[in-house]
Enzyme design. Sequence first.
Site, PDB file in Angstrom:
ATOM      1  N   ASP A   1      35.769  23.497  21.117  1.00 54.64           N
ATOM      2  CA  ASP A   1      34.484  23.551  20.420  1.00 54.64           C
ATOM      3  C   ASP A   1      33.853  22.154  20.399  1.00 54.64           C
ATOM      4  OD1 ASP A   1      35.859  22.124  18.458  1.00 54.64           O
ATOM      5  OD2 ASP A   1      36.032  23.836  17.101  1.00 54.64           O
ATOM      6  N   ALA A   2      32.782  21.994  19.642  1.00 54.38           N
ATOM      7  CA  ALA A   2      32.068  20.716  19.605  1.00 54.38           C
ATOM      8  C   ALA A   2      32.930  19.573  19.069  1.00 54.38           C
ATOM      9  CB  ALA A   2      30.800  20.859  18.760  1.00 54.38           C
TER      10      ALA A   2
END
EC number: 3.1.2.28
Length: 153
Positions: free
Chosen positions: A21-22
């Site tokens: 994810d980010a």
Amino acid sequence: MIADSSSWLKLSKKVRFGDTDAAGVMHFHQLLRWCHEAWEESLERYGVAAHAVFPGCRGQERWPAIALPVVHCRADFLRPVHGGDQLSLHLTPQRLDPSSFEVHHRFLLEQQDVAHGWIRHVAISTETRRRSALPDAIERWLEASLIGRISEL
């Protein structure tokens, strides 16, 4: 049949950037995808062709008579997994009854558990959609996996 079960029950997985994810940590839904892919790879390494189990595969002359839908899955996350991590993956298949089985997937990073996943399948007739016995190829894989685990003890 392959004699050493570690060749089809102990795999590895490199975590890619797209799996995170980010924050650079594995996105939760990836784990169950990795579990299913590991099961597919394990069957292949054991000698079960994909078209013998999964509908729509190249080389398949007809639709398999038995489908193996997932009826239950679970994932436990124990430690962060980041892009670039090289994970060890240990599969432990278990027959639950004549028409179902479950595969426990243990993910390790440097000998430490980072995640566990479980996927349960039930065999059904593709014609009647009722429970049926597991396909012979899956029965052989389950039996060989059990024998392999016992011989490791």
